[in-house]
Motif scaffolding. Structure first.
Motif, mmCIF file in Angstrom:
data_model
loop_
_atom_site.group_PDB
_atom_site.id
_atom_site.type_symbol
_atom_site.label_atom_id
_atom_site.label_comp_id
_atom_site.label_asym_id
_atom_site.label_seq_id
_atom_site.Cartn_x
_atom_site.Cartn_y
_atom_site.Cartn_z
ATOM 1 N N TYR A 16 12.099 -20.340 15.956
ATOM 2 C CA TYR A 16 11.717 -21.235 17.047
ATOM 3 C C TYR A 16 11.467 -22.640 16.526
ATOM 4 O O TYR A 16 10.682 -22.831 15.599
ATOM 5 C CB TYR A 16 10.472 -20.711 17.755
ATOM 6 C CG TYR A 16 9.951 -21.599 18.868
ATOM 7 C CD1 TYR A 16 10.819 -22.159 19.795
ATOM 8 C CD2 TYR A 16 8.593 -21.889 18.981
ATOM 9 C CE1 TYR A 16 10.355 -22.985 20.813
ATOM 10 C CE2 TYR A 16 8.117 -22.699 19.993
ATOM 11 C CZ TYR A 16 9.006 -23.243 20.914
ATOM 12 O OH TYR A 16 8.540 -24.071 21.912
ATOM 13 N N MET A 29 20.765 -17.597 21.611
ATOM 14 C CA MET A 29 19.858 -18.742 21.658
ATOM 15 C C MET A 29 19.259 -18.900 23.051
ATOM 16 O O MET A 29 19.821 -18.434 24.051
ATOM 17 C CB MET A 29 20.566 -20.036 21.241
ATOM 18 C CG MET A 29 21.515 -20.609 22.261
ATOM 19 S SD MET A 29 22.125 -22.251 21.749
ATOM 20 C CE MET A 29 22.962 -22.767 23.258
ATOM 21 N N ARG A 37 17.688 -22.294 24.842
ATOM 22 C CA ARG A 37 17.568 -23.726 24.556
ATOM 23 C C ARG A 37 17.236 -24.491 25.838
ATOM 24 O O ARG A 37 17.993 -24.489 26.797
ATOM 25 C CB ARG A 37 18.888 -24.229 23.970
ATOM 26 C CG ARG A 37 19.023 -25.716 23.809
ATOM 27 C CD ARG A 37 20.454 -26.058 23.427
ATOM 28 N NE ARG A 37 20.745 -27.444 23.749
ATOM 29 C CZ ARG A 37 21.124 -27.876 24.948
ATOM 30 N NH1 ARG A 37 21.292 -27.010 25.934
ATOM 31 N NH2 ARG A 37 21.362 -29.150 25.168
ATOM 32 N N THR A 88 21.145 -29.985 19.083
ATOM 33 C CA THR A 88 21.065 -28.704 18.385
ATOM 34 C C THR A 88 22.413 -28.488 17.706
ATOM 35 O O THR A 88 23.436 -28.386 18.376
ATOM 36 C CB THR A 88 20.746 -27.561 19.365
ATOM 37 O OG1 THR A 88 21.644 -27.629 20.482
ATOM 38 C CG2 THR A 88 19.326 -27.672 19.878
ATOM 39 N N TRP A 102 18.521 -15.867 27.678
ATOM 40 C CA TRP A 102 19.154 -15.796 26.366
ATOM 41 C C TRP A 102 20.669 -15.775 26.533
ATOM 42 O O TRP A 102 21.198 -15.079 27.402
ATOM 43 C CB TRP A 102 18.712 -14.536 25.628
ATOM 44 C CG TRP A 102 17.338 -14.635 25.043
ATOM 45 C CD1 TRP A 102 16.168 -14.209 25.601
ATOM 46 C CD2 TRP A 102 16.992 -15.197 23.773
ATOM 47 N NE1 TRP A 102 15.111 -14.471 24.763
ATOM 48 C CE2 TRP A 102 15.586 -15.078 23.628
ATOM 49 C CE3 TRP A 102 17.717 -15.788 22.743
ATOM 50 C CZ2 TRP A 102 14.903 -15.521 22.505
ATOM 51 C CZ3 TRP A 102 17.040 -16.231 21.607
ATOM 52 C CH2 TRP A 102 15.650 -16.094 21.500
ATOM 53 N N PHE A 152 20.805 -24.454 10.640
ATOM 54 C CA PHE A 152 20.514 -24.737 12.041
ATOM 55 C C PHE A 152 19.575 -25.946 12.089
ATOM 56 O O PHE A 152 18.523 -25.942 11.446
ATOM 57 C CB PHE A 152 19.839 -23.537 12.704
ATOM 58 C CG PHE A 152 20.692 -22.302 12.746
ATOM 59 C CD1 PHE A 152 21.446 -21.994 13.869
ATOM 60 C CD2 PHE A 152 20.745 -21.439 11.654
ATOM 61 C CE1 PHE A 152 22.238 -20.849 13.910
ATOM 62 C CE2 PHE A 152 21.533 -20.289 11.685
ATOM 63 C CZ PHE A 152 22.279 -20.004 12.816
ATOM 64 N N TRP A 182 14.145 -24.854 21.111
ATOM 65 C CA TRP A 182 15.306 -24.047 20.722
ATOM 66 C C TRP A 182 14.851 -22.791 20.012
ATOM 67 O O TRP A 182 14.116 -22.856 19.019
ATOM 68 C CB TRP A 182 16.187 -24.879 19.801
ATOM 69 C CG TRP A 182 17.586 -24.384 19.596
ATOM 70 C CD1 TRP A 182 18.332 -23.608 20.443
ATOM 71 C CD2 TRP A 182 18.432 -24.644 18.465
ATOM 72 N NE1 TRP A 182 19.586 -23.384 19.930
ATOM 73 C CE2 TRP A 182 19.682 -24.009 18.711
ATOM 74 C CE3 TRP A 182 18.267 -25.372 17.290
ATOM 75 C CZ2 TRP A 182 20.733 -24.068 17.815
ATOM 76 C CZ3 TRP A 182 19.319 -25.430 16.388
ATOM 77 C CH2 TRP A 182 20.541 -24.791 16.653
ATOM 78 N N ILE A 241 16.396 -19.108 18.288
ATOM 79 C CA ILE A 241 17.619 -18.512 17.715
ATOM 80 C C ILE A 241 17.311 -17.092 17.286
ATOM 81 O O ILE A 241 16.258 -16.815 16.700
ATOM 82 C CB ILE A 241 18.108 -19.335 16.507
ATOM 83 C CG1 ILE A 241 18.427 -20.773 16.915
ATOM 84 C CG2 ILE A 241 19.315 -18.681 15.860
ATOM 85 C CD1 ILE A 241 18.597 -21.696 15.741
#
Length: 220
Positions: free
Chosen positions: A22, A62, A64, A76, A124, A150, A165, A167
């Motif tokens: 995160y 992800m 976002r 991102t 998601w 990332f 964001w 992941i």
């Protein structure tokens, strides 16, 4: 941490079921990346074994949520970095750059991008990077390896009170490739002899062969 505000209860239901990366922090039950200043941060995978000339792809889930604006804010991005066991390599030529961390920045090759001009997530979502190859240089790398980075960059200190964001479930490998001929389009019915009315109850099976990817293949 639990996210309780703005109808974001689905955020805490991670695809992995346990945890996720995160970029942001929890404030009063809400996720945000607003610190009063422009922010940037990155996380990298461990070094991954690679093969020269082989095609790779990154797949991940992800969530976002950033500001909505036509400019390139709240970026991102995902990068791949190549290394021969001694030095970082240029992603286009495979030539050596250097061994310091400053050379890692120069060696980055962008394979995924979203910013404030792209729609925010409402749940998601699974996304895929561009495909990429370990570059062929003048000499065969002794230990060809790569890492995935990332990165989140707000680029300003305004309109940053959003979730940020997350992941989860990162996968790196060869992309799925169908190596057999696909079945014909539409529904195929079998006709016997001169029968003008094919039997609709006879099922015709096709076998597909695929390479790369992960898990079970499904034709849709």
């Amino acid at each position: 941490d639990d996210f309780t505000g703005d109808g974001l209860e689905t955020v805490k239901i991670f695809p992995s079921g346990k945890q996720a990366l995160y970029y942001g922090y929890v404030k009063d039950g809400r996720g945000t990346y607003d610190t009063g200043a422009a922010t940037i941060g990155a996380v990298a995978t461990p070094w991954l074994k690679a093969e020269v000339g082989l095609t790779y792809q990154v797949r991940f889930w992800m969530y976002r949520v950033v500001e909505s604006f036509s400019g390139q804010f709240d970026r991102t991005r995902v990068f791949v970095v190549f290394h021969n066991g001694t030095k970082y390599l240029r992603p286009d030529t495979g030539d050596e750059i250097g061994s310091g961390l400053e050379h890692q920045y120069a060696a980055r090759h962008q394979i995924f991008y979203r910013d404030s001009s792209h729609p925010a997530s409402t749940t998601w979502e699974q996304v895929f990077s561009d495909k990429f190859k370990f570059p062929k240089g003048n000499a065969q790398p002794q230990t060809p390896q790569m890492r995935i980075i990332f990165e989140f960059e707000s680029r300003d200190n305004r309109f940053n009170d959003y979730l940020g964001w997350l992941i989860d479930d990162v996968w790196v490998g060869e992309p799925l490739t169908i190596i057999s001929d696909p079945p014909p389009n539409g529904v195929e019915r079998v006709r016997y002899g001169t029968d003008p009315n094919p039997d609709p109850d006879i099922v015709v099976h096709f076998q597909l062969k695929a390479a790369g990817g992960s898990g079970r293949y499904r034709w849709a």
